[in-house]
Design a protein around this motif. Structure first.
Motif, PDB file in Angstrom:
ATOM      1  N   CYS A 107      -6.314  -8.862  -1.848  1.00  0.00           N
ATOM      2  CA  CYS A 107      -6.210  -8.506  -0.475  1.00  0.00           C
ATOM      3  C   CYS A 107      -4.914  -7.832  -0.127  1.00  0.00           C
ATOM      4  CB  CYS A 107      -5.823  -9.923   0.543  1.00  0.00           C
ATOM      5  SG  CYS A 107      -7.381 -10.321   0.929  1.00  0.00           S
ATOM      6  N   ARG A 108      -3.894  -8.052  -0.980  1.00  0.00           N
ATOM      7  CA  ARG A 108      -2.464  -7.286  -1.164  1.00  0.00           C
ATOM      8  C   ARG A 108      -2.633  -5.919  -1.730  1.00  0.00           C
ATOM      9  NH1 ARG A 108       0.520 -10.624   1.466  1.00  0.00           N
ATOM     10  NH2 ARG A 108       0.499 -12.795   0.890  1.00  0.00           N
TER      11      ARG A 108
ATOM     12  N   CYS B  27      -8.229  -8.343   5.312  1.00  0.00           N
ATOM     13  CA  CYS B  27      -8.413  -9.570   4.443  1.00  0.00           C
ATOM     14  C   CYS B  27      -9.226 -10.584   5.271  1.00  0.00           C
ATOM     15  CB  CYS B  27      -6.975 -10.087   4.118  1.00  0.00           C
ATOM     16  SG  CYS B  27      -7.088 -11.284   2.706  1.00  0.00           S
TER      17      CYS B  27
ATOM     18  N   THR C  60      -4.468 -14.026  -3.683  1.00  0.00           N
ATOM     19  CA  THR C  60      -4.815 -13.040  -2.657  1.00  0.00           C
ATOM     20  C   THR C  60      -4.586 -11.525  -3.121  1.00  0.00           C
ATOM     21  OG1 THR C  60      -2.676 -13.575  -1.647  1.00  0.00           O
ATOM     22  CG2 THR C  60      -4.535 -14.646  -0.888  1.00  0.00           C
ATOM     23  N   GLU C  61      -4.344 -11.237  -4.484  1.00  0.00           N
ATOM     24  CA  GLU C  61      -3.854 -10.163  -5.080  1.00  0.00           C
ATOM     25  C   GLU C  61      -4.677  -9.123  -4.502  1.00  0.00           C
ATOM     26  OE1 GLU C  61      -3.171 -10.421  -9.058  1.00  0.00           O
ATOM     27  OE2 GLU C  61      -1.594 -11.691  -8.851  1.00  0.00           O
TER      28      GLU C  61
ATOM     29  N   GLY D 233       3.794  -5.856   9.918  1.00  0.00           N
ATOM     30  CA  GLY D 233       2.676  -5.432   9.012  1.00  0.00           C
ATOM     31  C   GLY D 233       3.170  -3.861   8.688  1.00  0.00           C
TER      32      GLY D 233
ATOM     33  N   GLY E  75       1.261 -12.460   6.090  1.00  0.00           N
ATOM     34  CA  GLY E  75       1.002 -10.981   6.494  1.00  0.00           C
ATOM     35  C   GLY E  75      -0.345 -10.909   6.892  1.00  0.00           C
ATOM     36  N   PHE E  76      -1.310 -11.704   6.916  1.00  0.00           N
ATOM     37  CA  PHE E  76      -2.609 -11.624   7.314  1.00  0.00           C
ATOM     38  C   PHE E  76      -2.939 -11.966   8.906  1.00  0.00           C
ATOM     39  CE2 PHE E  76      -2.894 -11.875   2.716  1.00  0.00           C
ATOM     40  CZ  PHE E  76      -3.134 -10.332   2.474  1.00  0.00           C
TER      41      PHE E  76
ATOM     42  N   TRP F  60      -0.852 -16.506   2.050  1.00  0.00           N
ATOM     43  CA  TRP F  60      -1.709 -15.968   3.160  1.00  0.00           C
ATOM     44  C   TRP F  60      -0.684 -15.118   4.255  1.00  0.00           C
ATOM     45  CZ3 TRP F  60      -6.493 -15.145   2.314  1.00  0.00           C
ATOM     46  CH2 TRP F  60      -7.158 -16.266   1.488  1.00  0.00           C
TER      47      TRP F  60
ATOM     48  N   LYS G 195      -3.321  -2.941   0.706  1.00  0.00           N
ATOM     49  CA  LYS G 195      -2.195  -2.305   1.433  1.00  0.00           C
ATOM     50  C   LYS G 195      -2.610  -1.682   2.755  1.00  0.00           C
ATOM     51  CE  LYS G 195       0.962  -0.623  -2.131  1.00  0.00           C
ATOM     52  NZ  LYS G 195       0.378  -1.252  -3.392  1.00  0.00           N
TER      53      LYS G 195
END
Lengths: 400, 259, 381
Positions: C84-85, C93, C81-82, A158, C344-345, C342, C88
């Protein structure tokens, strides 16, 4: 006494007990039990073995170790020895073993250092430090290692890319491509200096022994640290300087979309090392703490009452006793790091398990693949256990 | 108990070995030593007794600074105890101590236990230290155990080794912290005999013990402590025969009932 | 108590205990002693306060202040999920948990039947609590275990009492973790007792077999056993007989746990004084009677704290089945974030999973250290 040996009565041995073939004879019964158990186990394994042979034949799975010399064709990102996919499976597996040992050895060193610090911190008189170390140990030990590894790995993934990498100190970059560290261009002079360092350590050891022996003769206590400093640090520096003191720093730099130069620590290796170190340090901290507590307060008091200065009390009284308590469980933690490094397969670091697993998938030779994994670990475990048994016998406290 | 009285009883013997003046100590909020005034002369033998928790162990542990006092002055052999590490080293060299639980070093042989401090503190060659150690081990009558480890010895033997170990530093003053309380009855005698023998050599001794027989034979003075203070002190016969305070009377009757 | 001696002379009354100087007691003194004893300690305290405050502030702002808790989901079930994105990484999230918690906890178990695995989890927890209470430490507890484990099997599979049948492939999440750990213990424990007794046996062949088993298993990582279970077990069995993947992993875990528990039990057998063995033999008890009535009850009681610690280890180790693709809690969590929306979370999901694992392990570790303290107190008396 010498005359007594001629007395025939003293030479008599206990009469051999005849084995009665009867269920009421304990010896007979024991033999029957053992034969039955061994026969049952052998039958079970024999049955499994015949099934396996039949299955292998039906499924047309090759057996034997011939595949080891065939071309592996599997790419390995990190290798300590020269490797490319055109080399043999044997070579690939060897790379895997070395990768396992690499992460295990570095992990052992780091976990020991961190664990010792935490163990001492738990006993600190500073309340906050002690509580912090306690909380750390509790949290780390109560979470599965695999979860921690995945956590660190996804945290690393990440991170921003190379262009926005964290750059806490000049030359150190942390990004989703892993960790980049400044390094030097390795030359022969550095290898010689490293050798000189090892020689320095050995010389210091012998110097210390000689100084002790001399002290035992004339009573004078000789400080060792000036010599140790000269031999361990001075000698390598001298060797390095004599060979022209080569020093070309190799600092990583951002070029385009990636880094050039420097020491490259892959995210997989970094996450694995981080996870193993932080996890095992929690266990080592407890071992160190227990070891220190095992030396009673009375030992400190008695040594101090004799007028020994604190440093000597530590060296002569406390450490030798604490080490007896610490070393056996510590070794099993070292073994655990080695065995736990096999979790590498979950985050894609190519250790022996990961490479053997790929091998068995490619060749279909499951039995050989798993046998290799087990053989490697058993060799490591057994050699360490043998060493430990020898060591434990040597240091065991004599009691009534 | 006035300071003058204390002084008078100790003036018979030589120069003061230990002087405690107005010593106070607390463990947290607990007041464990209260205004202790005590002088011990060179060559004097003092027995400290009192019920458990009366602060007697703390008192002698303050003398070689295993415990730190918070108020007052402690002077040992002309050196005042302070935070100065050099004075502390000097005092610990002059003061030997024997503990209730022996505290021998289990990883060293009997001989090594005895030679450790002479080698590392007195800077003695090993041969010399070993000869010295054997001399003292003979004096406590266990030279034959020299090569064994503490775990192989009986309690009484271990305590005699502990005495020899302390003596190897040639201390001027010996402190005994209940040396016989952890021992079986049949072993108490062998340790007490060793201590009597030591007393006969003229050693300055402060001894915390409940062994009243020992106090009678050896002590120049008995100090009775209760609740952190010195309640009464005097020559053993007098003190035991005519206790002036109820606290000592109660204590003596309990001790006698117990034996 | 009178302070007047028989002859009437007033004696020194014990003075009131003088309070320690204010510098020695009270919170100020406590802080001085424990936080600011010297400049070194003061430096550590200040540095730690700084770090902890700094970490706490950034964690709170990440996990609470800037966090996104819900995101819109399209009727097709695809999350947007924008929001959340857009964070950054400055905020968590948690929407991934809001959206996926049922999947993480119960895997692909039919949605409307989720009450069944939920009851199963509660049954497991109840079973742990009952087993932890000392007043239930009797042989009858074994019957309770058999009963509850059977009930759990019935609930999970169903097919009777109006509960639709759910095949094993659809089980997942927390129940799998609990099943692997608990069934593992239930079978490994008796096995370990036998092996421990065997290792102390006077019969050389039996002793050798037990030593071989324990040392072999302890010498290799659990993963290699799980691999063996997943790829080699099918080869071991006669044609036509096929055991399910979960069961194979369960067998590997039992074999693994058995070896480690055996060493714990053996330590208990060794800690028991010889006199107990001799007394039992002198009474004329046979080997099994001696072992069952005299030795085991005492030895097992001695080793309960280390047994619990070993169990914590297995509980954590069951997560390794992820590597052979069995759907336990960790695998469910990892799978939940495979969906592109989802991706990257992972950090949020792993923190949540961590909390679940921590609750179980922390409770067990507190229980074991409490028990240990209690045993030590009794022994000292």
């Amino acid at each position: 006494m010498s005359g007594a040996s001629t007395d025939p009565r003293l030479l008599r041995k206990a009469p051999p007990r005849p084995l009665r073939i009867s269920w009421s004879d304990e010896r007979f019964r024991n033999i029957v039990y053992q034969v039955l158990v061994v026969a049952a186990v052998l039958t079970l394994f024999g049955w499994l073995w015949s099934n396996t042979r039949y299955n292998l034949e039906v499924r047309r799975i090759a057996t034997g170790w011939g595949f080891l010399s065939r071309e592996a064709g599997l790419p390995i990102g990190e290798h300590l020895i020269d490797y490319d996919p055109s080399m043999s499976y044997f070579r690939a597996l060897l790379v895997g073993v070395l990768n396992t040992l690499k992460v295990a050895i570095i992990g052992i060193v780091l976990a020991t250092v961190l664990g010792t610090l935490l163990g001492v911190a738990r006993l600190s008189r500073n309340w906050m430090l002690a509580k912090f170390a306690g909380a750390y140990v509790e949290i780390v030990r109560d979470l599965p290692l695999l979860l921690q590894l995945l956590f660190w790995y996804s945290l690393l993934q990440g991170l921003p890319g190379p262009r926005q990498a964290f750059n806490p100190v000049t030359g150190v970059f942390l990004s989703n491509r892993g960790l980049k560290l400044p390094y030097i261009q390795w030359e022969a002079a550095h290898s010689w200096a490293l050798l000189a360092f090892v020689v320095g350590v050995v010389i210091t050891y012998f110097y210390r022994r000689a100084a002790r022996a001399k002290q035992m003769r004339d009573g004078q206590i000789r400080p060792i640290w000036p010599f140790a400093l000269a031999a361990i640090l001075g000698l390598p520096l001298l060797v390095w300087a004599a060979l022209g003191a080569p020093f070309t720093p190799d600092v990583p730099e951002l070029r385009g979309f990636n880094f050039r130069g420097g020491l490259d620590v892959s995210p997989e290796f970094f996450a694995l090392l981080l996870g193993l170190t932080l996890y095992t340090a929690g266990f080592i901290a407890e071992i160190v703490r227990a070891g220190i507590l095992a030396v009673s307060q009375g030992q400190w008091e008695a040594a101090q009452a004799l007028g020994l200065p604190r440093g000597r009390v530590m060296n002569l009284i406390v450490l030798p006793q604490a080490m007896r308590v610490i070393i056996p469980p510590m070794t099993s933690q070292f073994l655990n790091i080695t065995k736990n490094s096999s979790l590498a397969v979950a985050i894609g670091y190519q250790d022996i398990v990961s490479i053997a697993n790929t091998t068995l998938n490619q060749t279909g030779q499951a039995i050989e693949g798993i046998a290799i994994i087990m053989l490697v670990y058993l060799t490591i475990s057994l050699s360490i256990s043998l060493f430990m048994n020898w060591y434990n016998k040597r240091i065991a406290l004599v009691e009534r | 108990m006035s300071a003058a009285e204390t002084l008078a009883s100790s003036v018979r013997k030589g120069a003061p070995a230990i002087t405690l003046a107005g010593v106070n100590k607390w463990f947290g909020a607990l007041h464990v030593l209260r205004d202790i005034n005590l002088d011990v002369a060179m060559g004097e033998r003092v027995v400290v007794c009192g019920p458990s928790g009366s602060g007697k162990s703390t008192l002698i542990r303050c003398i070689n600074r295993l415990e730190e006092h918070q108020e007052g002055q402690i002077v040992v052999d002309g050196i005042e105890l302070s935070n100065d590490l050099r004075s502390l080293d000097a005092i610990r060299r002059e003061v030997g101590m024997v503990f209730q639980s022996f505290n021998l070093f289990p990883h060293l042989t009997i001989l090594e236990n005895c030679t450790l401090a002479p080698i590392w503190v007195r800077k003695m060659p090993k041969k010399e230290a070993e000869a010295l150690a054997m001399e003292y081990l003979e004096r406590v009558r266990i030279p034959e155990q020299a090569a064994k480890y503490p775990g192989q010895l009986s309690g009484g033997q271990q305590q005699r080794v502990a005495i020899a170990r302390a003596l190897c530093m040639k201390p001027k003053i010996m402190l005994f912290d209940e040396p016989t309380s952890a021992l079986d009855p049949e072993m108490i005698k062998e340790v007490l005999d060793t201590m009597v023998m030591l007393a006969e050599t003229g050693m300055t001794m402060i001894c915390v013990t409940h062994e009243m027989g020992f106090a009678r034979t050896v002590a120049d003075r008995v100090v009775f402590m209760d609740r952190g203070e010195i309640v009464e002190q005097g020559v053993p016969e007098e003190l035991f025969a005519n206790p002036r305070t109820d606290r000592l009377k109660t204590f003596l009757s309990q001790i006698l009932r117990g034996h | 108590m009178s302070e007047i001696a028989a002859d009437g002379t007033p004696l020194v009354a014990p003075p009131e205990p003088r309070r320690a100087p204010i510098t020695m007691i009270g919170p100020v003194a406590w802080a001085r002693e424990n936080l600011f004893a010297n400049w070194w300690s003061t430096a550590i305290t200040l540095a730690m306060i700084y770090l902890i405050v700094k970490f706490a502030v950034s964690f709170v702002s990440w996990a609470f202040l800037n966090a996104v808790w819900v995101v819109p989901v399209s009727p097709q079930g695809i999350a947007n999920t924008e929001a959340c994105r857009a964070l950054k990484g400055v905020g968590a999230c948690w929407a991934v948990i809001t959206e996926k918690h049922r999947f993480i906890l119960f895997g692909t178990y039919p949605y409307e039947q989720h009450w069944r695995p939920l009851i199963v989890c509660l049954l497991f927890i109840g079973l742990y609590i009952v087993s932890a209470m000392r007043r239930f430490w009797r042989w009858e507890l074994a019957l309770v275990w058999i009963g509850v484990l059977t009930l759990i099997g019935v609930l999970m599979w169903g097919g009777i009492l109006g509960m639709p049948y759910v095949p094993q492939e659809r089980w997942g999440g927390l129940p799998i973790t609990l099943i692997l750990a608990t069934f593992g213990l239930a079978f490994a424990f008796p096995l370990s007792i036998l092996v421990a007794l065997g290792r102390r046996s006077r019969l050389p062949a039996i002793k050798a077999l037990c030593v071989l088993y324990v040392e072999l298993i302890r010498g290799v990582p659990l993963i290699s056993l799980l691999f063996m279970a997943s790829v080699m077990f099918p080869l071991f069995l006669p044609e036509g007989l096929n055991i399910d993947k979960l069961l194979r992993a369960q067998i590997a875990i039992i074999l693994f746990a058995g070896a480690y528990l055996a060493e714990v039990v053996r330590a208990g057998l060794q800690a028991l004084p010889r006199g107990q063995y001799e007394a039992a033999e002198a009474l004329g008890l046979s080997y099994w009677k001696k072992t069952g009535f005299i030795i085991l009850p005492q030895a097992l009681r001695l080793v309960i704290p280390p047994l619990v610690n070993t169990f914590i280890g297995f509980f954590k180790d069951t997560s390794l089945v992820l590597i052979i693709g069995i759907f336990d809690l960790l695998t469910a969590g990892k799978t939940a974030i495979i969906e592109p929306a989802w991706q990257g979370f992972g950090v949020e999901v792993y923190i949540t999973l961590g909390l679940i694992y921590f609750c179980f392990c922390f409770a067990m570790s507190k229980y074991s250290s409490g028990l240990e303290a209690e045993f030590n107190r009794h022994r000292r008396r």
